[in-house]
Design a protein around this motif. Structure first.
Motif, PDB file in Angstrom:
ATOM      1  N   VAL A   1     -19.821 -64.984  -9.995  1.00 47.54           N
ATOM      2  CA  VAL A   1     -21.158 -64.979  -9.390  1.00 47.54           C
ATOM      3  C   VAL A   1     -20.978 -65.018  -7.877  1.00 47.54           C
ATOM      4  CG1 VAL A   1     -23.336 -66.207  -9.125  1.00 47.54           C
ATOM      5  CG2 VAL A   1     -22.201 -66.145 -11.361  1.00 47.54           C
ATOM      6  N   GLY A   2     -21.419 -63.987  -7.196  1.00 47.16           N
ATOM      7  CA  GLY A   2     -21.225 -63.923  -5.754  1.00 47.16           C
ATOM      8  C   GLY A   2     -19.814 -63.492  -5.405  1.00 47.16           C
ATOM      9  N   GLU A   3     -19.337 -63.922  -4.247  1.00 46.29           N
ATOM     10  CA  GLU A   3     -18.029 -63.521  -3.765  1.00 46.29           C
ATOM     11  C   GLU A   3     -16.961 -64.544  -4.127  1.00 46.29           C
ATOM     12  OE1 GLU A   3     -17.959 -62.310   0.366  1.00 46.29           O
ATOM     13  OE2 GLU A   3     -20.126 -62.043   0.345  1.00 46.29           O
ATOM     14  N   GLU A   4     -15.718 -64.067  -4.189  1.00 49.44           N
ATOM     15  CA  GLU A   4     -14.596 -64.977  -4.397  1.00 49.44           C
ATOM     16  C   GLU A   4     -14.538 -66.016  -3.281  1.00 49.44           C
ATOM     17  OE1 GLU A   4     -10.866 -63.041  -4.774  1.00 49.44           O
ATOM     18  OE2 GLU A   4     -11.411 -61.897  -6.575  1.00 49.44           O
ATOM     19  N   ASN A   5     -14.204 -67.243  -3.660  1.00 45.61           N
ATOM     20  CA  ASN A   5     -14.000 -68.356  -2.727  1.00 45.61           C
ATOM     21  C   ASN A   5     -15.265 -68.775  -1.980  1.00 45.61           C
ATOM     22  OD1 ASN A   5     -11.236 -68.107  -3.420  1.00 45.61           O
ATOM     23  ND2 ASN A   5     -10.909 -66.628  -1.775  1.00 45.61           N
TER      24      ASN A   5
ATOM     25  N   ALA B   1     -25.913 -63.491  -7.883  1.00 42.37           N
ATOM     26  CA  ALA B   1     -25.255 -62.745  -8.965  1.00 42.37           C
ATOM     27  C   ALA B   1     -25.405 -61.237  -8.789  1.00 42.37           C
ATOM     28  CB  ALA B   1     -25.840 -63.166 -10.314  1.00 42.37           C
ATOM     29  N   SER B   2     -24.548 -60.502  -9.480  1.00 38.79           N
ATOM     30  CA  SER B   2     -24.650 -59.043  -9.491  1.00 38.79           C
ATOM     31  C   SER B   2     -25.889 -58.625 -10.276  1.00 38.79           C
ATOM     32  CB  SER B   2     -23.401 -58.445 -10.141  1.00 38.79           C
ATOM     33  OG  SER B   2     -23.342 -58.818 -11.520  1.00 38.79           O
ATOM     34  N   GLU B   3     -26.313 -57.399 -10.070  1.00 39.41           N
ATOM     35  CA  GLU B   3     -27.509 -56.913 -10.764  1.00 39.41           C
ATOM     36  C   GLU B   3     -27.338 -56.908 -12.281  1.00 39.41           C
ATOM     37  OE1 GLU B   3     -30.525 -56.427  -9.689  1.00 39.41           O
ATOM     38  OE2 GLU B   3     -29.865 -57.053  -7.696  1.00 39.41           O
ATOM     39  N   PRO B   4     -26.173 -56.499 -12.818  1.00 35.13           N
ATOM     40  CA  PRO B   4     -26.027 -56.559 -14.284  1.00 35.13           C
ATOM     41  C   PRO B   4     -26.158 -57.980 -14.836  1.00 35.13           C
ATOM     42  CG  PRO B   4     -24.375 -55.099 -13.351  1.00 35.13           C
ATOM     43  CD  PRO B   4     -25.041 -55.771 -12.195  1.00 35.13           C
ATOM     44  N   LEU B   5     -25.584 -58.968 -14.150  1.00 37.86           N
ATOM     45  CA  LEU B   5     -25.723 -60.350 -14.617  1.00 37.86           C
ATOM     46  C   LEU B   5     -27.165 -60.810 -14.521  1.00 37.86           C
ATOM     47  CD1 LEU B   5     -22.570 -62.197 -13.161  1.00 37.86           C
ATOM     48  CD2 LEU B   5     -22.992 -61.494 -15.521  1.00 37.86           C
ATOM     49  N   LYS B   6     -27.822 -60.481 -13.415  1.00 37.21           N
ATOM     50  CA  LYS B   6     -29.227 -60.859 -13.250  1.00 37.21           C
ATOM     51  C   LYS B   6     -30.088 -60.272 -14.364  1.00 37.21           C
ATOM     52  CE  LYS B   6     -29.404 -61.049  -8.158  1.00 37.21           C
ATOM     53  NZ  LYS B   6     -30.053 -60.447  -6.973  1.00 37.21           N
ATOM     54  N   SER B   7     -29.958 -58.975 -14.576  1.00 37.95           N
ATOM     55  CA  SER B   7     -30.856 -58.298 -15.517  1.00 37.95           C
ATOM     56  C   SER B   7     -30.631 -58.757 -16.945  1.00 37.95           C
ATOM     57  CB  SER B   7     -30.672 -56.781 -15.417  1.00 37.95           C
ATOM     58  OG  SER B   7     -29.347 -56.416 -15.746  1.00 37.95           O
ATOM     59  N   PHE B   8     -29.402 -59.182 -17.267  1.00 37.01           N
ATOM     60  CA  PHE B   8     -29.131 -59.596 -18.646  1.00 37.01           C
ATOM     61  C   PHE B   8     -29.494 -61.061 -18.871  1.00 37.01           C
ATOM     62  CE2 PHE B   8     -26.688 -61.067 -22.235  1.00 37.01           C
ATOM     63  CZ  PHE B   8     -26.849 -60.049 -23.157  1.00 37.01           C
ATOM     64  N   TYR B   9     -29.095 -61.940 -17.963  1.00 37.51           N
ATOM     65  CA  TYR B   9     -29.211 -63.370 -18.231  1.00 37.51           C
ATOM     66  C   TYR B   9     -30.516 -64.005 -17.746  1.00 37.51           C
ATOM     67  CZ  TYR B   9     -24.448 -63.590 -19.918  1.00 37.51           C
ATOM     68  OH  TYR B   9     -23.317 -63.407 -20.662  1.00 37.51           O
ATOM     69  N   ILE B  10     -31.021 -63.570 -16.600  1.00 36.76           N
ATOM     70  CA  ILE B  10     -32.207 -64.243 -16.056  1.00 36.76           C
ATOM     71  C   ILE B  10     -33.405 -64.185 -16.996  1.00 36.76           C
ATOM     72  CG2 ILE B  10     -33.959 -64.094 -14.229  1.00 36.76           C
ATOM     73  CD1 ILE B  10     -31.760 -63.761 -12.212  1.00 36.76           C
ATOM     74  N   PRO B  11     -33.724 -63.033 -17.611  1.00 35.25           N
ATOM     75  CA  PRO B  11     -34.879 -63.024 -18.530  1.00 35.25           C
ATOM     76  C   PRO B  11     -34.757 -64.035 -19.667  1.00 35.25           C
ATOM     77  CG  PRO B  11     -34.251 -60.778 -17.973  1.00 35.25           C
ATOM     78  CD  PRO B  11     -33.173 -61.669 -17.433  1.00 35.25           C
ATOM     79  N   LYS B  12     -33.547 -64.213 -20.209  1.00 35.40           N
ATOM     80  CA  LYS B  12     -33.353 -65.180 -21.299  1.00 35.40           C
ATOM     81  C   LYS B  12     -33.562 -66.610 -20.815  1.00 35.40           C
ATOM     82  CE  LYS B  12     -31.971 -62.252 -24.532  1.00 35.40           C
ATOM     83  NZ  LYS B  12     -32.703 -62.064 -25.804  1.00 35.40           N
ATOM     84  N   LEU B  13     -33.176 -66.881 -19.575  1.00 41.42           N
ATOM     85  CA  LEU B  13     -33.340 -68.224 -19.021  1.00 41.42           C
ATOM     86  C   LEU B  13     -34.786 -68.488 -18.631  1.00 41.42           C
ATOM     87  CD1 LEU B  13     -30.127 -68.346 -16.792  1.00 41.42           C
ATOM     88  CD2 LEU B  13     -30.467 -69.424 -19.021  1.00 41.42           C
ATOM     89  N   VAL B  14     -35.425 -67.492 -18.052  1.00 46.18           N
ATOM     90  CA  VAL B  14     -36.826 -67.656 -17.647  1.00 46.18           C
ATOM     91  C   VAL B  14     -37.717 -67.883 -18.859  1.00 46.18           C
ATOM     92  CG1 VAL B  14     -38.812 -66.491 -16.600  1.00 46.18           C
ATOM     93  CG2 VAL B  14     -36.566 -66.339 -15.513  1.00 46.18           C
ATOM     94  N   SER B  15     -37.444 -67.191 -19.947  1.00 54.78           N
ATOM     95  CA  SER B  15     -38.258 -67.340 -21.161  1.00 54.78           C
ATOM     96  C   SER B  15     -38.022 -68.670 -21.859  1.00 54.78           C
ATOM     97  CB  SER B  15     -37.955 -66.204 -22.133  1.00 54.78           C
ATOM     98  OG  SER B  15     -36.638 -66.332 -22.665  1.00 54.78           O
TER      99      SER B  15
END
Length: 594
Positions: A281-285, A142-156
């Motif tokens: 998430v990631g590259e197209e195709n 994933a891109s850094e904005p997606l990582k920084s926003f969503y991963i903490p909520k999932l990890v917790s």
């Protein structure tokens, strides 16, 4: 129903003597495993949680199930409180890397914990398991904005995640999916389509769910090369909190043979016409590559379900065999005896026990190899270990799931008529494990993967490298002496010869007769699994001879290994015959004649 008790003595033995926990403890950030007291404390606390929190809800979830309404899905009584305790205790993030807020424990120790939790309550474990897979997929692609926003909520554990692959018309053929994703001016996408068989796609455990969805962008190449991966939340976030409801709806849950407490959902994206908002998430195709992190881990965990449910079923059968008094002893006597004294009941129990031990040993060894492949300092060792892991994942998934079905079915036989009565709870392990041979790639898909991608692609190099390790064990057995070890050596050696012959035949004939080779690929896979189990049981027997611990436990290990050698390994010759000579008859019958 008898309570589940984690087999801690057996687990410690496998961790230390077979999976080489010391080597794993020398890896970067794995130093905690070097402290036996800390490892024991983690295992004991996991066993306590499994016994006291998860196991009591297993039959409740089976009986009550998850229930759908237009307002959403309600999980079984007690599941929400158990999930809160699971999160509070930190069990949800033990496998997640520390850099993302997890505990970063090695695969080896996480595997032992996962076995306990699945044995105690398989349906519960789907939810946190899928979330941990999603974190790894996002961290990888994933891109850094997606990582920084969503991963903490999932990890917790505040939010959970799902995998969305299957569609009604596509099944296992992911390349045939039709869900489409349309690019918007702001860089987001709108998704339209339907996904089925989505575990925990809707529930009441958390206030948001993050769906990882495979879809096709208009104009993308046909087949799997045109599939992309998208993150689609149930609620669109606003300043870190769930906000507006996204255009994704659960339209029902499946009524299944087992795993009743795990809601298996049908999700409709864009049902209102607006489309569900998502982000690439990631590259197209290249969605399959991004999703592969989840799929490969999932396949290992599905194999582990075979271990876990076999252990649970064995404990149930053993307790019943000790308590159930019926029939007089074969040697004579005036009074009825517990059925564990009858020869064939003992045989069935040992079939269950020895195969559960063999599968556990292979699982833990494979988990350790995954750690070495990912984290060892030497790139040569990483490559070697990864080749072993790539070879063994389809073998372990296919063999352990199929064997789990056999073992849990045997438990019903031990219980007799009572096992056929739903109220006894004896059928639940079989009903719960039956899907393990289907999802995350059926046994035949694993077998095709073994032949086409693992054997043919490298000319059998990885298989031969593995069997060279087995031959080293055979050499040690030959030098050790003793009737027990001699019996194990003879049967393992014969099984290895059968496997070598079948594998070489498959390699030699695949180009000219691929259909015949693939028609025998499932027997070949099971043959590989049986030999892998025999190899680890042989190593266990050698350790039992060498160690000076509890003599009763070590004798049980030795006798269990000998039983496996004399009752399971002889199946290898028959499987090899089918793998080499059974395919022609499979393909000979004209389709119209069926």
């Amino acid at each position: 129903m008898n309570p589940y008790i984690a087999p801690l003595e057996e687990m410690r033995f496998v961790l230390r003597e077979l999976a080489d926990i010391e080597s794993v403890s020398r890896l970067t950030d794995a130093e905690a495993l070097a402290d036996p007291e800390l490892v024991d404390a983690i295992l004991e606390e996991g066993a306590r949680f499994a016994k006291e929190v998860l196991a009591p809800l297993d039959s409740v979830g089976d009986r009550e199930g998850a229930r759908w309404s237009e307002e959403g899905v309600t999980t079984a009584p007690g599941f929400s409180a158990a999930y809160a305790k699971f999160i509070e205790s930190g069990w949800n993030n033990v496998s997640i890397p520390a850099e993302y807020g997890g505990q970063g424990l090695p695969n080896l120790l996480c595997t032992a914990l996962q076995e306990m939790f699945v044995s105690a309550n398989k349906a519960f474990c789907f939810c946190p398991e899928l979330t941990s897979f999603a974190v790894k997929a996002l961290a990888n692609a994933a891109s850094e904005p997606l990582k920084s926003f969503y991963i903490p909520k999932l990890v917790s554990g505040e939010w959970t995640a799902t995998m969305n692959l299957t569609e009604p018309q596509a099944g296992s053929d992911v390349g045939a999916l039709r869900t489409r994703a349309v690019l918007q001016a702001d860089g987001s996408y709108r998704l339209f389509g339907q996904k089925i068989f989505i575990s925990y796609g809707e529930h009441d455990l958390t206030d948001n769910i993050v769906h990882l969805v495979l879809a096709r962008i208009p104009g993308a190449p046909e087949g799997s090369k045109g599939v992309s991966l998208f993150l689609v939340p149930k609620f669109l976030p606003e300043e870190g909190r769930p906000g507006q409801r996204n255009d994704v709806q659960c339209t029902g849950v499946e009524h299944k043979l087992g795993n009743h407490a795990s809601p298996t959902c049908t999700l409709v994206y864009g049902g209102s016409g607006e489309g569900a908002v998502g982000w690439l998430v990631g590259e197209e195709n290249k969605g399959l590559q991004a999703m592969f992190v989840m799929v490969n881990s999932a396949r290992f965990n599905v194999g582990l379900e075979g271990v876990a449910l076999s252990e649970r079923a064995y404990q149930q059968a053993l307790a019943y065999a000790r308590e159930r008094v019926q029939g007089r002893a074969v040697g004579g006597g005036a009074v009825s005896v517990p059925i564990i004294q009858h020869p064939d009941v003992r045989r069935m129990l040992l079939v269950m026990r020895s195969q559960a031990e063999a599968m556990r040993a292979v699982a833990y060894v494979l988990a350790a190899e995954r750690d070495l492949a990912a984290r060892h300092d030497d790139p040569v060792i990483r490559r070697e270990r990864q080749a072993f892991v790539d070879l063994m994942i389809p073998i372990f998934k296919g063999w352990a799931s199929e064997t789990g079905i056999d073992v849990t079915s045997t438990s019903i036989q031990v219980h007799g008529g009572l096992g056929y009565i739903e109220e006894s709870g004896v059928s639940q392990p079989l009903r719960d494990v039956r899907v393990s041979a289907i999802y995350e790639g059926t046994t035949s898909i694993q077998a095709h993967d073994l032949v086409e991608r693992k054997l043919v692609r490298d000319g059998g190099a990885a298989l031969r490298a593995w069997l060279s390790q087995v031959h080293l064990t055979l050499n040690i057995l030959g030098q050790a002496g003793g009737e027990d070890l001699a019996s194990i050596e003879f049967n393992l050696s014969s099984a290895v010869e059968s496997l070598q012959a079948a594998a070489e035949w498959a390699l030699a004939n695949y180009r000219e007769r691929p259909l015949e080779v693939l028609a025998g690929s499932v027997p070949l896979l099971r043959l590989c699994g049986i030999v892998a189990g025999g190899w680890q049981m042989a190593r266990a027997a050698l350790a039992a001879k060498r160690l000076h611990g509890d003599p009763a436990f070590l004798r049980r290990k030795l006798l269990s290994a000998r039983f496996y050698a004399t009752h399971v390994l002889p199946q290898a010759e028959g499987l090899a015959v089918i793998a080499m000579h059974g395919g022609e008859s499979v393909m000979a019958l004209d389709e119209a004649a069926f």
